[in-house]
Scaffold this motif. Structure first.
Motif, PDB file in Angstrom:
ATOM      1  N   THR A 102       0.837  -1.462  -0.011  1.00 54.11           N
ATOM      2  CA  THR A 102       0.104   0.032   0.134  1.00 54.11           C
ATOM      3  C   THR A 102       0.833   1.307   0.036  1.00 54.11           C
ATOM      4  OG1 THR A 102      -1.790  -1.008   1.120  1.00 54.11           O
ATOM      5  CG2 THR A 102      -1.752   1.270   1.321  1.00 54.11           C
ATOM      6  N   GLN A 103       1.933   1.077   0.923  1.00 54.66           N
ATOM      7  CA  GLN A 103       2.902   2.395   0.889  1.00 54.66           C
ATOM      8  C   GLN A 103       3.658   2.481  -0.565  1.00 54.66           C
ATOM      9  OE1 GLN A 103       3.047   5.015   3.285  1.00 54.66           O
ATOM     10  NE2 GLN A 103       4.274   5.794   1.628  1.00 54.66           N
ATOM     11  N   PHE A 104       3.959   1.268  -0.803  1.00 55.77           N
ATOM     12  CA  PHE A 104       4.838   1.216  -2.118  1.00 55.77           C
ATOM     13  C   PHE A 104       3.963   2.076  -3.404  1.00 55.77           C
ATOM     14  CE2 PHE A 104       5.975  -0.516  -6.240  1.00 55.77           C
ATOM     15  CZ  PHE A 104       7.424  -0.445  -6.279  1.00 55.77           C
ATOM     16  N   PHE A 105       2.894   1.621  -3.265  1.00 58.52           N
ATOM     17  CA  PHE A 105       2.145   1.996  -4.450  1.00 58.52           C
ATOM     18  C   PHE A 105       1.622   3.457  -4.349  1.00 58.52           C
ATOM     19  CE2 PHE A 105       0.611  -2.586  -5.220  1.00 58.52           C
ATOM     20  CZ  PHE A 105       1.727  -2.745  -6.185  1.00 58.52           C
ATOM     21  N   LYS A 106       1.552   3.777  -3.228  1.00 60.65           N
ATOM     22  CA  LYS A 106       1.366   5.289  -2.912  1.00 60.65           C
ATOM     23  C   LYS A 106       2.518   6.102  -3.411  1.00 60.65           C
ATOM     24  CE  LYS A 106       0.262   8.566   0.928  1.00 60.65           C
ATOM     25  NZ  LYS A 106      -0.200   8.656   2.567  1.00 60.65           N
ATOM     26  N   ASP A 107       3.729   5.507  -3.213  1.00 60.15           N
ATOM     27  CA  ASP A 107       5.088   6.223  -3.408  1.00 60.15           C
ATOM     28  C   ASP A 107       5.235   6.087  -5.126  1.00 60.15           C
ATOM     29  OD1 ASP A 107       5.316   6.940  -0.900  1.00 60.15           O
ATOM     30  OD2 ASP A 107       6.671   5.272  -0.399  1.00 60.15           O
ATOM     31  N   ILE A 115       7.179 -11.665 -15.858  1.00 59.45           N
ATOM     32  CA  ILE A 115       6.600 -10.473 -15.755  1.00 59.45           C
ATOM     33  C   ILE A 115       7.568  -9.304 -16.276  1.00 59.45           C
ATOM     34  CG2 ILE A 115       5.611  -8.635 -13.801  1.00 59.45           C
ATOM     35  CD1 ILE A 115       4.071 -11.146 -14.053  1.00 59.45           C
ATOM     36  N   HIS A 116       7.066  -8.268 -16.770  1.00 61.91           N
ATOM     37  CA  HIS A 116       7.933  -7.113 -17.013  1.00 61.91           C
ATOM     38  C   HIS A 116       7.154  -6.110 -16.333  1.00 61.91           C
ATOM     39  CE1 HIS A 116       9.208  -3.961 -20.207  1.00 61.91           C
ATOM     40  NE2 HIS A 116      10.107  -3.729 -18.948  1.00 61.91           N
ATOM     41  N   SER A 117       8.070  -5.858 -15.152  1.00 59.70           N
ATOM     42  CA  SER A 117       7.235  -4.606 -14.232  1.00 59.70           C
ATOM     43  C   SER A 117       8.150  -3.364 -14.501  1.00 59.70           C
ATOM     44  CB  SER A 117       7.926  -5.163 -12.739  1.00 59.70           C
ATOM     45  OG  SER A 117       7.384  -4.335 -11.754  1.00 59.70           O
ATOM     46  N   THR A 118       7.437  -2.575 -14.429  1.00 62.62           N
ATOM     47  CA  THR A 118       7.653  -0.959 -14.736  1.00 62.62           C
ATOM     48  C   THR A 118       7.133   0.033 -13.801  1.00 62.62           C
ATOM     49  OG1 THR A 118       6.129  -0.498 -16.541  1.00 62.62           O
ATOM     50  CG2 THR A 118       8.176  -1.176 -17.324  1.00 62.62           C
ATOM     51  N   ASN A 119       8.028   1.132 -13.639  1.00 61.12           N
ATOM     52  CA  ASN A 119       7.416   2.304 -12.714  1.00 61.12           C
ATOM     53  C   ASN A 119       7.445   3.667 -13.482  1.00 61.12           C
ATOM     54  OD1 ASN A 119       6.411   3.479 -10.427  1.00 61.12           O
ATOM     55  ND2 ASN A 119       8.484   3.668  -9.467  1.00 61.12           N
ATOM     56  N   GLY A 120       6.325   3.728 -14.455  1.00 63.24           N
ATOM     57  CA  GLY A 120       6.285   4.702 -15.502  1.00 63.24           C
ATOM     58  C   GLY A 120       6.775   4.399 -16.747  1.00 63.24           C
ATOM     59  N   PRO A 121       6.108   5.138 -17.772  1.00 65.33           N
ATOM     60  CA  PRO A 121       6.429   4.849 -19.253  1.00 65.33           C
ATOM     61  C   PRO A 121       7.828   4.978 -19.617  1.00 65.33           C
ATOM     62  CG  PRO A 121       4.886   6.597 -18.925  1.00 65.33           C
ATOM     63  CD  PRO A 121       5.211   6.267 -17.692  1.00 65.33           C
ATOM     64  N   PRO A 147       2.748   5.520  -7.812  1.00 63.98           N
ATOM     65  CA  PRO A 147       1.588   5.192  -8.478  1.00 63.98           C
ATOM     66  C   PRO A 147       1.541   4.610  -9.995  1.00 63.98           C
ATOM     67  CG  PRO A 147       1.876   7.506  -8.341  1.00 63.98           C
ATOM     68  CD  PRO A 147       3.148   6.814  -7.545  1.00 63.98           C
ATOM     69  N   GLN A 148       2.575   4.861 -10.733  1.00 62.81           N
ATOM     70  CA  GLN A 148       2.623   4.327 -11.929  1.00 62.81           C
ATOM     71  C   GLN A 148       3.164   3.060 -12.226  1.00 62.81           C
ATOM     72  OE1 GLN A 148       4.902   7.311 -14.091  1.00 62.81           O
ATOM     73  NE2 GLN A 148       3.027   8.334 -14.613  1.00 62.81           N
ATOM     74  N   SER A 149       3.330   2.329 -10.995  1.00 64.52           N
ATOM     75  CA  SER A 149       4.058   1.019 -11.180  1.00 64.52           C
ATOM     76  C   SER A 149       3.170   0.196 -11.821  1.00 64.52           C
ATOM     77  CB  SER A 149       4.234   0.337  -9.639  1.00 64.52           C
ATOM     78  OG  SER A 149       4.797  -0.877  -9.710  1.00 64.52           O
ATOM     79  N   ARG A 150       3.364  -0.761 -12.628  1.00 69.45           N
ATOM     80  CA  ARG A 150       2.631  -1.823 -13.419  1.00 69.45           C
ATOM     81  C   ARG A 150       3.393  -3.003 -13.682  1.00 69.45           C
ATOM     82  NH1 ARG A 150      -0.341   1.652 -11.841  1.00 69.45           N
ATOM     83  NH2 ARG A 150      -2.109   2.798 -13.109  1.00 69.45           N
ATOM     84  N   ALA A 151       2.645  -4.166 -13.779  1.00 71.52           N
ATOM     85  CA  ALA A 151       3.309  -5.558 -13.808  1.00 71.52           C
ATOM     86  C   ALA A 151       2.657  -6.258 -15.023  1.00 71.52           C
ATOM     87  CB  ALA A 151       3.446  -6.386 -12.663  1.00 71.52           C
ATOM     88  N   ARG A 152       3.264  -6.273 -16.289  1.00 72.59           N
ATOM     89  CA  ARG A 152       2.493  -6.805 -17.314  1.00 72.59           C
ATOM     90  C   ARG A 152       3.080  -8.498 -17.299  1.00 72.59           C
ATOM     91  NH1 ARG A 152       4.351  -8.230 -22.585  1.00 72.59           N
ATOM     92  NH2 ARG A 152       6.543  -7.131 -22.375  1.00 72.59           N
ATOM     93  N   ILE A 153       1.966  -9.292 -17.347  1.00 71.00           N
ATOM     94  CA  ILE A 153       2.318 -10.843 -17.212  1.00 71.00           C
ATOM     95  C   ILE A 153       2.512 -11.006 -18.886  1.00 71.00           C
ATOM     96  CG2 ILE A 153       1.198 -12.787 -16.959  1.00 71.00           C
ATOM     97  CD1 ILE A 153      -0.531 -11.572 -14.695  1.00 71.00           C
ATOM     98  N   VAL A 154       3.839 -11.754 -18.960  1.00 72.37           N
ATOM     99  CA  VAL A 154       4.137 -12.102 -20.346  1.00 72.37           C
ATOM    100  C   VAL A 154       3.596 -13.567 -20.653  1.00 72.37           C
ATOM    101  CG1 VAL A 154       6.034 -12.413 -21.922  1.00 72.37           C
ATOM    102  CG2 VAL A 154       5.936 -10.409 -20.184  1.00 72.37           C
ATOM    103  N   ARG A 155       3.879 -14.499 -19.531  1.00 74.71           N
ATOM    104  CA  ARG A 155       3.438 -15.891 -19.826  1.00 74.71           C
ATOM    105  C   ARG A 155       3.276 -16.296 -18.099  1.00 74.71           C
ATOM    106  NH1 ARG A 155       8.207 -14.854 -21.943  1.00 74.71           N
ATOM    107  NH2 ARG A 155       7.506 -15.321 -23.981  1.00 74.71           N
ATOM    108  N   SER A 156       2.716 -17.349 -18.412  1.00 80.70           N
ATOM    109  CA  SER A 156       2.277 -18.252 -16.940  1.00 80.70           C
ATOM    110  C   SER A 156       2.311 -19.718 -17.374  1.00 80.70           C
ATOM    111  CB  SER A 156       0.936 -17.768 -16.448  1.00 80.70           C
ATOM    112  OG  SER A 156      -0.044 -18.153 -17.228  1.00 80.70           O
ATOM    113  N   ALA A 157       2.570 -20.376 -15.896  1.00 82.04           N
ATOM    114  CA  ALA A 157       2.725 -21.737 -16.302  1.00 82.04           C
ATOM    115  C   ALA A 157       2.200 -22.422 -14.875  1.00 82.04           C
ATOM    116  CB  ALA A 157       4.136 -22.304 -16.557  1.00 82.04           C
ATOM    117  N   THR A 158       2.035 -23.762 -14.884  1.00 78.09           N
ATOM    118  CA  THR A 158       1.684 -24.434 -13.669  1.00 78.09           C
ATOM    119  C   THR A 158       2.509 -25.562 -13.538  1.00 78.09           C
ATOM    120  OG1 THR A 158      -0.136 -25.713 -14.679  1.00 78.09           O
ATOM    121  CG2 THR A 158      -0.634 -23.518 -13.319  1.00 78.09           C
TER     122      THR A 158
END
Length: 143
Positions: free
Chosen positions: A71-76, A98-104, A78-89
Motif C-alpha cells: 500500500t505504501q509502495f503504490f502510494k509512493d 513479468i515485465h514490471s515498470t514504474n512509469g512509461p 502510483p505508475q507501477s505496473r506489472a505486465r504478465i508475459v506468460r504463466s505456467a503451472t
C-alpha cells in the motif's frame, strides 16, 4: 557412471490434475492484476493466506504486513505496473514471467514470480528479479 534426470516420470506427469492447476493459475492471475496493476491491495489480499510466507528478503511475511508494505509502495509509486508475459503451472505452483515498470520511461525489470497455492489461497511466494538493460549482447528481448 550413473546419470540422473530432473525430468518427472510419465506416471507422475499423468497424475497431474490439470483442472486444479488451471484454477490455481486463474486465482494467481486475478490476484496479480488486482494487486500489482489496480493497486487494490486490501481487496486482492483476500486471496493470500493469513500466514502467507514470503521469500523476497525485502517484503515481510503475513497477509497484513504485505498489504501495508505494498500500500505504501503504490502510494509512493502510483505508475507501477506489472505486465504478465506468460504463466505456467506445476502441481500447487504457479509461475509468472513479468515485465514490471514504474512509469512509461522506465525500462523496468524482468521478474519470475512463483506462487504456491493451497486450499484456494496463495500461501507462499518466491521471485527472481533482473533489471532490463539498455543494451544486450544479442538481439533477443527478455520477454
Amino acid at each position: 557412471m550413473v546419470l540422473t534426470s530432473d525430468k518427472k516420470s510419465d506416471a507422475s506427469v499423468s497424475a497431474r490434475d490439470f483442472a486444479a492447476e488451471e484454477v490455481n493459475r486463474a486465482l494467481v492471475l486475478r490476484f496479480y492484476e488486482q494487486f500489482f496493476n489496480e493497486h487494490q491491495t486490501a481487496e486482492a489480499a483476500r486471496l493470500l493466506a493469513e500466514d502467507y510466507r514470503q521469500h523476497n528478503p525485502t517484503v515481510p511475511d503475513g497477509r497484513a504486513p504485505v498489504v501495508g508494505y505494498f500500500t505504501q509502495f503504490f502510494k509512493d509509486n502510483p505508475q507501477s505496473r506489472a505486465r504478465i508475459v506468460r504463466s505456467a503451472t506445476d502441481g500447487d505452483l504457479v509461475y509468472l514471467h513479468i515485465h514490471s515498470t514504474n512509469g512509461p520511461a522506465d525500462r523496468g525489470v524482468a521478474v519470475v514470480d512463483i506462487f504456491r497455492v493451497k486450499d484456494g489461497l496463495i500461501v507462499e511466494h518466491w521471485d527472481v528479479i533482473q533489471p532490463v538493460p539498455a543494451e544486450s549482447a544479442n538481439s533477443n528481448t527478455m520477454f
